[in-house]
Design a protein around this motif. Structure first.
Motif, short mmCIF file in Angstrom:
data_model
loop_
_atom_site.label_atom_id
_atom_site.label_comp_id
_atom_site.label_asym_id
_atom_site.label_seq_id
_atom_site.Cartn_x
_atom_site.Cartn_y
_atom_site.Cartn_z
N CYS A 21 0.62 -1.38 0.27
CA CYS A 21 0.00 0.15 0.04
C CYS A 21 1.19 1.08 -0.03
O CYS A 21 1.77 1.20 0.73
CB CYS A 21 -0.68 -0.37 0.96
SG CYS A 21 -2.06 1.44 1.32
N ALA A 22 0.90 2.09 -1.10
CA ALA A 22 0.67 3.46 -0.74
C ALA A 22 1.60 4.58 0.42
O ALA A 22 2.42 5.02 0.26
CB ALA A 22 1.18 4.07 -1.99
N SER A 23 0.21 4.00 0.80
CA SER A 23 -0.17 5.04 1.59
C SER A 23 -0.36 4.48 3.42
O SER A 23 1.14 5.12 4.52
CB SER A 23 -2.25 5.39 1.68
OG SER A 23 -2.37 6.10 3.14
N CYS A 24 -0.72 2.99 3.45
CA CYS A 24 -0.13 2.88 4.72
C CYS A 24 0.77 1.49 5.47
O CYS A 24 1.30 1.16 5.69
CB CYS A 24 -1.59 1.90 5.45
SG CYS A 24 -1.91 0.97 5.08
N GLY A 25 1.08 1.45 4.13
CA GLY A 25 2.75 0.07 4.57
C GLY A 25 2.33 -1.15 4.17
O GLY A 25 3.19 -1.83 4.34
N ALA A 26 0.92 -1.37 4.51
CA ALA A 26 0.43 -3.23 4.28
C ALA A 26 0.67 -3.78 3.00
O ALA A 26 1.04 -3.13 2.20
CB ALA A 26 -1.05 -3.29 4.40
N SER A 27 1.27 -4.90 3.35
CA SER A 27 2.32 -5.40 2.11
C SER A 27 1.03 -6.81 1.72
O SER A 27 1.22 -7.50 2.90
CB SER A 27 3.43 -5.98 2.65
OG SER A 27 4.02 -6.15 3.53
N GLY A 28 1.37 -8.09 1.07
CA GLY A 28 1.24 -8.95 0.58
C GLY A 28 2.26 -9.76 0.26
O GLY A 28 3.29 -9.85 0.71
N GLY A 29 1.78 -11.04 0.08
CA GLY A 29 2.38 -12.07 0.22
C GLY A 29 3.50 -12.11 -0.60
O GLY A 29 3.44 -11.08 -2.02
#
Length: 70
Positions: free
Chosen positions: A42-50
């Motif tokens: 995510c460009a905003s909150c930094g969540a990332s996927g596998g």
């Protein structure tokens, strides 16, 4: 016929756009050493996927996570 490009879904946490990252693995990581791995973030909150060795697979993992969160 060219295949259709897979697009990333918005972030399941904040709804913002996600971006595809690529990273060269120069440190030991199970079976990925010396490879380029891909993941959506995510460009905003930094969540990332596998992480995945194939671009489309990383997007599929991210999009699956989004569906699971809704």
């Amino acid at each position: 016929m060219p295949r259709e490009e897979i697009k990333t879904s918005p972030c399941p946490f904040c709804g913002e756009s996600s971006i595809l990252q690529e990273q060269y693995m120069d440190k030991p990581y199970p079976s990925h050493f010396g490879s380029i791995i891909y993941y959506a973030m995510c460009a905003s909150c930094g969540a990332s996927g596998g992480k995945a060795l194939v671009r489309d697979q990383a997007i599929i993992k991210w999009n699956s996570r989004v569906k699971a969160m809704l």
